[in-house]
Write a protein that holds these residues in place. Structure first.
Motif, PDB file in Angstrom:
ATOM      1  N   ILE A 269       0.835  -1.227   0.054  1.00 56.66           N
ATOM      2  CA  ILE A 269      -0.016   0.086  -0.006  1.00 56.66           C
ATOM      3  C   ILE A 269       0.851   1.268  -0.107  1.00 56.66           C
ATOM      4  O   ILE A 269       1.653   1.472   1.008  1.00 56.66           O
ATOM      5  CB  ILE A 269      -0.896   0.000   1.252  1.00 56.66           C
ATOM      6  CG1 ILE A 269      -1.886  -1.128   1.351  1.00 56.66           C
ATOM      7  CG2 ILE A 269      -1.828   1.159   1.356  1.00 56.66           C
ATOM      8  CD1 ILE A 269      -2.632  -1.498   2.281  1.00 56.66           C
ATOM      9  N   THR A 345     -12.905   5.387  -4.480  1.00 56.30           N
ATOM     10  CA  THR A 345     -12.191   4.575  -5.317  1.00 56.30           C
ATOM     11  C   THR A 345     -11.859   5.225  -6.638  1.00 56.30           C
ATOM     12  O   THR A 345     -12.808   5.831  -7.144  1.00 56.30           O
ATOM     13  CB  THR A 345     -13.233   3.447  -5.357  1.00 56.30           C
ATOM     14  OG1 THR A 345     -13.621   2.554  -4.241  1.00 56.30           O
ATOM     15  CG2 THR A 345     -12.608   2.358  -6.499  1.00 56.30           C
ATOM     16  N   THR A 353      -7.944  -0.030 -10.340  1.00 52.70           N
ATOM     17  CA  THR A 353      -8.621   0.621  -9.406  1.00 52.70           C
ATOM     18  C   THR A 353      -7.733   0.876  -8.475  1.00 52.70           C
ATOM     19  O   THR A 353      -7.159  -0.288  -7.805  1.00 52.70           O
ATOM     20  CB  THR A 353      -9.921  -0.243  -9.224  1.00 52.70           C
ATOM     21  OG1 THR A 353     -10.607  -0.562 -10.538  1.00 52.70           O
ATOM     22  CG2 THR A 353     -10.787   0.269  -8.279  1.00 52.70           C
ATOM     23  N   TYR A 354      -8.057   2.053  -7.882  1.00 51.70           N
ATOM     24  CA  TYR A 354      -7.309   2.503  -6.415  1.00 51.70           C
ATOM     25  C   TYR A 354      -8.330   2.768  -5.551  1.00 51.70           C
ATOM     26  O   TYR A 354      -9.275   3.336  -5.935  1.00 51.70           O
ATOM     27  CB  TYR A 354      -6.300   3.582  -6.808  1.00 51.70           C
ATOM     28  CG  TYR A 354      -5.180   3.275  -7.420  1.00 51.70           C
ATOM     29  CD1 TYR A 354      -4.746   2.039  -7.710  1.00 51.70           C
ATOM     30  CD2 TYR A 354      -4.183   4.457  -7.972  1.00 51.70           C
ATOM     31  CE1 TYR A 354      -3.655   1.636  -8.683  1.00 51.70           C
ATOM     32  CE2 TYR A 354      -2.977   4.013  -8.752  1.00 51.70           C
ATOM     33  CZ  TYR A 354      -2.621   2.950  -8.823  1.00 51.70           C
ATOM     34  OH  TYR A 354      -1.557   2.724  -9.846  1.00 51.70           O
ATOM     35  N   ARG A 355      -8.161   2.446  -4.171  1.00 51.69           N
ATOM     36  CA  ARG A 355      -8.658   2.638  -3.188  1.00 51.69           C
ATOM     37  C   ARG A 355      -7.978   3.570  -2.463  1.00 51.69           C
ATOM     38  O   ARG A 355      -6.663   3.447  -1.919  1.00 51.69           O
ATOM     39  CB  ARG A 355      -9.116   1.655  -2.185  1.00 51.69           C
ATOM     40  CG  ARG A 355      -9.964   1.948  -0.842  1.00 51.69           C
ATOM     41  CD  ARG A 355     -10.183   0.934   0.063  1.00 51.69           C
ATOM     42  NE  ARG A 355     -10.763  -0.020  -0.318  1.00 51.69           N
ATOM     43  CZ  ARG A 355     -10.697  -1.281  -0.320  1.00 51.69           C
ATOM     44  NH1 ARG A 355      -9.377  -1.759  -0.106  1.00 51.69           N
ATOM     45  NH2 ARG A 355     -11.439  -2.396  -1.036  1.00 51.69           N
ATOM     46  N   GLU A 371      -4.133   1.980  -2.337  1.00 53.33           N
ATOM     47  CA  GLU A 371      -4.088   0.667  -2.486  1.00 53.33           C
ATOM     48  C   GLU A 371      -4.589   0.453  -3.751  1.00 53.33           C
ATOM     49  O   GLU A 371      -5.718   0.606  -4.157  1.00 53.33           O
ATOM     50  CB  GLU A 371      -4.726   0.082  -1.600  1.00 53.33           C
ATOM     51  CG  GLU A 371      -4.830  -1.440  -1.277  1.00 53.33           C
ATOM     52  CD  GLU A 371      -5.771  -2.062  -0.358  1.00 53.33           C
ATOM     53  OE1 GLU A 371      -5.873  -3.340  -0.001  1.00 53.33           O
ATOM     54  OE2 GLU A 371      -6.432  -1.302   0.361  1.00 53.33           O
ATOM     55  N   ASP A 372      -3.885  -0.535  -4.565  1.00 52.28           N
ATOM     56  CA  ASP A 372      -4.216  -1.088  -5.936  1.00 52.28           C
ATOM     57  C   ASP A 372      -5.248  -2.225  -5.476  1.00 52.28           C
ATOM     58  O   ASP A 372      -4.840  -3.322  -5.126  1.00 52.28           O
ATOM     59  CB  ASP A 372      -3.125  -1.520  -6.391  1.00 52.28           C
ATOM     60  CG  ASP A 372      -3.615  -1.901  -8.099  1.00 52.28           C
ATOM     61  OD1 ASP A 372      -4.611  -1.986  -8.485  1.00 52.28           O
ATOM     62  OD2 ASP A 372      -2.700  -2.232  -8.906  1.00 52.28           O
ATOM     63  N   ILE A 373      -6.730  -2.076  -5.787  1.00 46.81           N
ATOM     64  CA  ILE A 373      -7.516  -2.923  -5.492  1.00 46.81           C
ATOM     65  C   ILE A 373      -7.989  -3.685  -6.849  1.00 46.81           C
ATOM     66  O   ILE A 373      -9.082  -4.172  -6.962  1.00 46.81           O
ATOM     67  CB  ILE A 373      -8.558  -2.589  -4.839  1.00 46.81           C
ATOM     68  CG1 ILE A 373      -9.238  -1.438  -5.261  1.00 46.81           C
ATOM     69  CG2 ILE A 373      -8.307  -2.229  -3.312  1.00 46.81           C
ATOM     70  CD1 ILE A 373     -10.618  -0.990  -4.933  1.00 46.81           C
ATOM     71  N   SER A 374      -7.269  -3.733  -7.863  1.00 46.24           N
ATOM     72  CA  SER A 374      -7.746  -4.042  -9.219  1.00 46.24           C
ATOM     73  C   SER A 374      -8.041  -5.406  -9.278  1.00 46.24           C
ATOM     74  O   SER A 374      -9.145  -5.941 -10.051  1.00 46.24           O
ATOM     75  CB  SER A 374      -6.687  -3.790 -10.235  1.00 46.24           C
ATOM     76  OG  SER A 374      -6.375  -2.482 -10.355  1.00 46.24           O
ATOM     77  N   GLU A 376      -8.924  -7.233  -6.592  1.00 43.61           N
ATOM     78  CA  GLU A 376     -10.130  -7.623  -5.852  1.00 43.61           C
ATOM     79  C   GLU A 376     -11.393  -7.161  -6.470  1.00 43.61           C
ATOM     80  O   GLU A 376     -12.377  -8.065  -6.653  1.00 43.61           O
ATOM     81  CB  GLU A 376      -9.962  -6.597  -4.371  1.00 43.61           C
ATOM     82  CG  GLU A 376     -11.168  -6.876  -3.503  1.00 43.61           C
ATOM     83  CD  GLU A 376     -10.954  -5.710  -2.317  1.00 43.61           C
ATOM     84  OE1 GLU A 376     -11.908  -5.830  -1.821  1.00 43.61           O
ATOM     85  OE2 GLU A 376      -9.982  -5.502  -2.063  1.00 43.61           O
ATOM     86  N   VAL A 377     -11.349  -6.169  -7.359  1.00 41.77           N
ATOM     87  CA  VAL A 377     -12.450  -5.419  -8.114  1.00 41.77           C
ATOM     88  C   VAL A 377     -12.735  -6.570  -9.346  1.00 41.77           C
ATOM     89  O   VAL A 377     -13.919  -6.954  -9.472  1.00 41.77           O
ATOM     90  CB  VAL A 377     -11.956  -4.146  -8.535  1.00 41.77           C
ATOM     91  CG1 VAL A 377     -13.362  -3.876  -9.625  1.00 41.77           C
ATOM     92  CG2 VAL A 377     -12.152  -3.240  -7.357  1.00 41.77           C
ATOM     93  N   THR A 380     -14.227  -9.306  -7.700  1.00 42.24           N
ATOM     94  CA  THR A 380     -15.743  -9.356  -7.379  1.00 42.24           C
ATOM     95  C   THR A 380     -16.529  -9.135  -8.839  1.00 42.24           C
ATOM     96  O   THR A 380     -17.835  -9.883  -8.861  1.00 42.24           O
ATOM     97  CB  THR A 380     -15.751  -8.102  -6.884  1.00 42.24           C
ATOM     98  OG1 THR A 380     -14.857  -7.978  -5.645  1.00 42.24           O
ATOM     99  CG2 THR A 380     -17.088  -7.687  -6.433  1.00 42.24           C
TER     100      THR A 380
END
Length: 515
Positions: A269, A345, A353-355, A371-374, A376-377, A380
């Motif tokens: 992160i 986001t 995608t960043y949070r 945080e890179d949540i690519s 996770e997205v 989902t």
């Protein structure tokens, strides 16, 4: 003679006696060698006249300096005021020798003397100053001596070392703490030629301070001191303060920061901490990877505004719809982060995608986490796509299906189930349970005691084989209900219409679910 005449004669006799004694003492002083006191200037000198122990006369200067009132004060009051300067002054006037005696001052530098002249019951004290020093100057000298003693006590009880160096570099004065420090570091008495520290000539311009270290004789321990200097003419005054505790605290702080930096370096992160002035104070390598900002730019401690400007230029954040309101948007972001309310986001042009969240820190600092949540997205989204695909697939079945969890809550049903019973669980505000469903089924069917067995099957734990029953709708059609256990303790209930003459009328799903 009457009483008035007797009193008048007695008073005249006493006055004549006092005048005679005063004239006699004055004549004796004139005759005494080394004295220059004359009757004409006696009022400008310090002089007292006592009868026995009572003060009968005091010169104007003596009365002002020592606050003595003739007829009110006595020998004891006079002695209390003079004994510190003239400790050999007799405690009683009768203890003085007849004639004239001299009482010197306590200090050798003080040239003043007291001339004590006793004649019978009368005693005269006359203070003789040197030609330079007057009585007022002598009193000021006495006050200066007291002040000097106070300063010596203050300097000798000061815990840090103080020393004074002349223009040639020799130590001309030092306090007791300096002596102790010199003995501790050099194992000998202070050397006036060699000060305790070899202080460099350059000091901090603003604070006039320099931190020096001293190796102890055991060669295992180093002491640290903050040395300050003040110049007064050609004299330099040094103060050395023990800062060992401060140095240890600073070292512990540096170690702690280094530990945090190593920990932050391992995080995936991105971390950016801005101080109270809005400048970047700390960042980790992940921030460089996520924002694609150069390390030299981040090391230059950019401000919050320039930080977000560069991120926008690198296209590592969504492009604002209105560039003219960009500054106001960033201001709002900073304000929200200060209150701990900022969390968004960011969907980038690259598909990442960043949070991003902002959190306040003590002392007005702000921390931003990126945080890179690519992945996770993506998971989902894929999961949702699979659910939608599974739902579409189950909706193609003619057989009505409904699934209950291990706790008896309805989790899934297909289109055929909604059409058969006229129910739509998705429109219910609360969870639909097996009890709710069986109650709705019973309303559309003829009475049947097997419904309770179906509830028990769904709510009981453990491995079970399939179980089935037949229910008759009010329309006359029969429905075969098959109950089977599936994974995770869930249960699937299938409804199949049995072929009979006359097709059953199917209901349309209602918008509400009965409790």
């Amino acid at each position: 003679m009457d009483v008035v005449d007797i009193a008048a004669v007695a008073g005249a006799a006493v006055s004549s006696t006092l005048v005679a004694v005063y004239w006699m003492l004055s004549k004796q002083q004139q005759a005494a060698p080394g004295t220059s006191l004359q009757p004409s200037d006696s009022e400008n000198r310090v002089s007292f006249l006592f009868e026995d122990e009572n003060l009968e006369h005091a010169s104007e200067t003596a009365a002002k300096l020592y606050k003595l009132i003739p007829g009110h004060d006595d020998w004891t009051g006079m002695r209390e005021r003079l004994v510190n300067r003239f400790p050999n002054l007799p405690e009683r006037p009768l203890a003085a020798q007849s004639g004239q005696t001299t009482v010197p001052a306590r200090d050798i530098e003080d040239a003043a003397i007291l001339e004590v002249t006793r004649a019978g019951a009368f005693t005269r004290i006359n203070m003789v100053e040197n030609e330079v020093q007057t009585s007022a100057q002598s009193l000021r000298f006495k006050n200066l001596q007291h002040e000097l003693e106070d300063l010596r006590r203050a300097s000798d009880t000061t815990p840090h070392a103080i020393w004074q160096v002349d223009s040639e570099g020799s130590v001309t004065w030092h306090n007791a703490a300096y002596t102790g420090l010199y003995n501790r570091l050099h194992q000998k008495e202070p050397d006036p030629v060699k000060p305790v520290f070899d202080v460099a000539p350059s000091f901090h311009e603003k604070s006039g301070r320099q931190r020096v270290s001293a190796q102890l004789p055991d060669n295992e321990h180093v002491d640290w001191y903050d040395v300050t200097v003040a110049s007064v003419g050609d004299i330099m005054i040094f103060h050395a303060i023990d800062v060992n505790a401060v140095v240890k605290s600073e070292a512990a702080q540096r170690n702690f920061v280094q530990t945090l930096a190593k920990t932050f370096a391992q995080l995936s992160i991105g971390l950016a901490i801005f101080d109270r002035n809005g400048q970047l104070a700390l960042f980790n390598p992940a921030l460089i990877d996520l924002t694609e900002l150069p390390a030299d730019f981040l090391s230059g401690r950019p401000t919050l505004m320039s930080f977000f400007d560069r991120i926008r230029e690198n296209r590592r954040m969504p492009e604002p719809k209105n560039y003219h309101s960009w500054r106001q948007q960033i201001t709002d972001v900073i304000a929200a982060a200060t209150d701990g309310r900022y969390q968004e986001t960011w969907t980038l042009e690259t598909g990442q995608t960043y949070r991003v969240s902002g959190r306040p820190h003590p002392d007005g600092a702000i921390a931003f986490l990126i945080e890179d949540i690519s992945a996770e997205v993506s998971v989902t989204r894929n999961f949702r796509a699979e659910l939608e695909l599974g739902q579409s697939l189950m909706d193609t079945f003619d057989e009505a299906l409904v699934v209950f969890s291990s706790t008896g809550v309805l989790t899934f049903c297909n289109l055929a189930y909604r059409e058969l019973w006229g129910l739509d669980p998705d429109n219910s505000f609360a969870d639909v349970t097996i009890n709710d469903s069986v109650r709705a089924w019973q309303e559309d069917c003829a009475p049947n005691k097997l419904w309770d067995g179906l509830i028990d099957f769904v709510l009981d734990f453990g491995e079970k084989t399939s179980w089935d029953m037949t229910a008759r709708l009010h329309s006359g059609a029969e429905v075969k209900c098959t109950v089977s256990r599936i994974s995770s303790g869930a249960t699937v209930v299938r409804f199949a219409l049995l072929e009979q003459a006359g097709a059953p009328a199917l209901k349309q799903p209602s918008n509400t679910q009965s409790d």
